[in-house]
Write an enzyme that holds these catalytic residues in place. Structure first.
Site, PDB file in Angstrom:
ATOM      1  N   ASP A 185     124.352   2.939  44.945  1.00  0.00           N
ATOM      2  CA  ASP A 185     125.723   2.851  44.450  1.00  0.00           C
ATOM      3  C   ASP A 185     126.019   1.381  44.210  1.00  0.00           C
ATOM      4  O   ASP A 185     125.933   0.576  45.146  1.00  0.00           O
ATOM      5  CB  ASP A 185     126.713   3.429  45.464  1.00  0.00           C
ATOM      6  CG  ASP A 185     128.112   3.593  44.876  1.00  0.00           C
ATOM      7  OD1 ASP A 185     128.629   2.616  44.298  1.00  0.00           O
ATOM      8  OD2 ASP A 185     128.691   4.683  45.006  1.00  0.00           O
ATOM      9  N   ARG A 242     129.209  16.359  38.179  1.00  0.00           N
ATOM     10  CA  ARG A 242     129.612  16.869  36.878  1.00  0.00           C
ATOM     11  C   ARG A 242     128.376  16.987  36.007  1.00  0.00           C
ATOM     12  O   ARG A 242     127.488  16.123  36.047  1.00  0.00           O
ATOM     13  CB  ARG A 242     130.645  15.936  36.210  1.00  0.00           C
ATOM     14  CG  ARG A 242     132.018  15.973  36.857  1.00  0.00           C
ATOM     15  CD  ARG A 242     132.691  17.328  36.656  1.00  0.00           C
ATOM     16  NE  ARG A 242     134.033  17.391  37.217  1.00  0.00           N
ATOM     17  CZ  ARG A 242     134.327  17.808  38.437  1.00  0.00           C
ATOM     18  NH1 ARG A 242     133.344  18.188  39.245  1.00  0.00           N
ATOM     19  NH2 ARG A 242     135.582  17.852  38.855  1.00  0.00           N
ATOM     20  N   ASP A 266     124.793  23.019  40.231  1.00  0.00           N
ATOM     21  CA  ASP A 266     126.058  23.718  40.472  1.00  0.00           C
ATOM     22  C   ASP A 266     127.060  23.416  39.362  1.00  0.00           C
ATOM     23  O   ASP A 266     128.102  24.051  39.274  1.00  0.00           O
ATOM     24  CB  ASP A 266     126.638  23.304  41.832  1.00  0.00           C
ATOM     25  CG  ASP A 266     127.795  24.196  42.246  1.00  0.00           C
ATOM     26  OD1 ASP A 266     127.636  25.435  42.194  1.00  0.00           O
ATOM     27  OD2 ASP A 266     128.871  23.662  42.606  1.00  0.00           O
ATOM     28  N   GLU A 271     130.095  23.784  30.666  1.00  0.00           N
ATOM     29  CA  GLU A 271     130.229  24.647  31.826  1.00  0.00           C
ATOM     30  C   GLU A 271     131.189  25.786  31.497  1.00  0.00           C
ATOM     31  O   GLU A 271     132.347  25.510  31.122  1.00  0.00           O
ATOM     32  CB  GLU A 271     130.750  23.844  33.022  1.00  0.00           C
ATOM     33  CG  GLU A 271     130.716  24.610  34.331  1.00  0.00           C
ATOM     34  CD  GLU A 271     131.079  23.750  35.528  1.00  0.00           C
ATOM     35  OE1 GLU A 271     130.359  22.765  35.787  1.00  0.00           O
ATOM     36  OE2 GLU A 271     132.104  24.054  36.159  1.00  0.00           O
ATOM     37  N   HIS A 290     129.470  26.575  39.933  1.00  0.00           N
ATOM     38  CA  HIS A 290     130.448  25.634  40.505  1.00  0.00           C
ATOM     39  C   HIS A 290     130.981  26.165  41.837  1.00  0.00           C
ATOM     40  O   HIS A 290     132.188  26.220  42.078  1.00  0.00           O
ATOM     41  CB  HIS A 290     131.592  25.383  39.522  1.00  0.00           C
ATOM     42  CG  HIS A 290     132.174  24.010  39.644  1.00  0.00           C
ATOM     43  ND1 HIS A 290     132.522  23.258  38.553  1.00  0.00           N
ATOM     44  CD2 HIS A 290     132.480  23.255  40.725  1.00  0.00           C
ATOM     45  CE1 HIS A 290     133.016  22.090  38.951  1.00  0.00           C
ATOM     46  NE2 HIS A 290     133.003  22.084  40.268  1.00  0.00           N
ATOM     47  N   LEU A 291     130.045  26.508  42.711  1.00  0.00           N
ATOM     48  CA  LEU A 291     130.392  27.068  44.016  1.00  0.00           C
ATOM     49  C   LEU A 291     130.719  26.018  45.065  1.00  0.00           C
ATOM     50  O   LEU A 291     131.348  26.334  46.079  1.00  0.00           O
ATOM     51  CB  LEU A 291     129.212  27.907  44.547  1.00  0.00           C
ATOM     52  CG  LEU A 291     128.823  29.169  43.783  1.00  0.00           C
ATOM     53  CD1 LEU A 291     127.579  29.774  44.419  1.00  0.00           C
ATOM     54  CD2 LEU A 291     129.964  30.168  43.793  1.00  0.00           C
TER      55      LEU A 291
END
Length: 332
Positions: A185, A242, A266, A271, A290-291
């Site tokens: 990061d 995303r 996911d 989407e 997208h759980l």
């Protein structure tokens, strides 16, 4: 007592603000309720039909489907002193006019990070055992398939891409496992026990790479063919951030070229995926709808967080989860 109101998607409202959370608010505020709505929540449609309805509101409890706080909306909320957003990113509701108004806003992104991190850790452990690969191979063969060689859960390397709320929580949860954790990061320091690495090293050395990067103009397509092709043999990519952070055409090409790699997605771009997408036919990818984010009773955690912040505000204590424009710029 301040005047408060709930304004969001009525269908999600009872999941987010449960009876206990609403009672806590009612104990400390005069709640301006929609008399025609269950729970008194104001929907976007009702607010459009009654634009002056919240004119006296000082504290706005909102969430998914809540009103956009643009200049016109703020003009109809002249007494507004605090916004409590029981969801994640505030980009949909808070723009330039809102930040110029100087009104504090709290987000429940840290609460929403909890189920995402739990889901991620489950996928990491499952990936290190080759779980999805074995399930899909057995289903395709319609017979038991011998387990493939996998790293297992001792001494393997897990790479975390981005250390926002979710990435940091994943690192914290993984401390209970006998794993090496590395992270990349450019803005945040790594948590204790985690080694900071460059982006190239992260993809080239991790047995599982977990993506937690917010979708911003600078991060769209960040994970492309070069990084994906560099992943070590047998590695797994997990994405719960995303879909557009990944270059999806490049991902599909690399997965086709490298059957040793695996992807757990996911989130996708678009989407949901288009019907007939190779994501549903490639043997080395699994897509979940997208759980990872807050679902069902998990959403109560979001409401409880912002109600707790409201109670802190009443006491004059500092808000723990308030955003500022600088933090907002790096959010999804």
């Amino acid at each position: 007592m301040p005047t408060a109101a709930f304004a969001m998607d009525p269908e999600r409202f009872p999941d987010v603000y449960g009876p206990e959370a609403r009672a806590r608010v009612a104990a400390h505020a005069e709640v301006l309720a929609d008399p025609d709505a269950p729970g008194g929540v104001w929907s976007a449609e009702r607010l459009a039909a009654a634009p002056e309805a919240l004119r006296g509101v000082e504290v706005l409890f909102t969430g998914w489907g809540g009103p956009v706080l643009d200049a016109a909306a703020l003009a109809r909320l002249p007494r507004l002193r605090l916004v409590l957003y029981a969801a994640g990113s505030v980009r949909r509701i808070a723009g330039e006019a809102f930040w110029a108004a100087g009104i504090p806003i709290v987000t429940a992104a840290h609460a929403n990070a909890v189920p995402v991190a739990e889901f991620t850790v489950a996928q990491v452990v499952y990936a290190l055992k080759g779980g999805w690969r074995h399930v899909l191979a057995s289903r395709a063969a319609r017979a038991a398939v011998p387990a493939a060689r996998t790293p297992g859960g001792y001494g393997a390397t897990v790479g975390i891409l981005s250390l926002g709320a979710t990435g940091r929580l994943v690192c914290e949860m993984l401390r209970g496992y006998d794993l090496r954790v590395v992270a990349h990061d450019p803005y945040a320091p790594v948590p204790p026990g985690v080694r900071a690495v460059g982006l190239d090293e992260l993809f080239a050395t991790a047995d599982v790479v977990s993506v937690h990067t917010p979708l911003l103009p600078a991060t769209r397509g960040l994970v492309g063919r070069r990084l994906l092709s560099s992943m070590k043999p047998g590695a797994t990519l997990v994405n719960t951030s995303r879909g557009a952070v990944l270059d999806e055409p490049a991902l599909l090409a690399v997965l086709a070229e490298r059957p040793d790699l695996f992807a757990v997605l996911d989130v996708t771009d678009p989407e949901p995926p288009l019907p007939g997408s190779p994501l549903f036919t490639l043997p080395n990818v699994v897509v979940t709808p997208h759980l990872a984010g807050s679902r069902g009773l998990e959403r109560r955690r979001l409401g409880d967080l912002v109600v707790g912040e409201f109670e802190r505000w009443l006491r004059g204590a500092p808000l723990h989860r308030a955003l500022d424009p600088h933090t907002y710029e790096r959010m999804a």
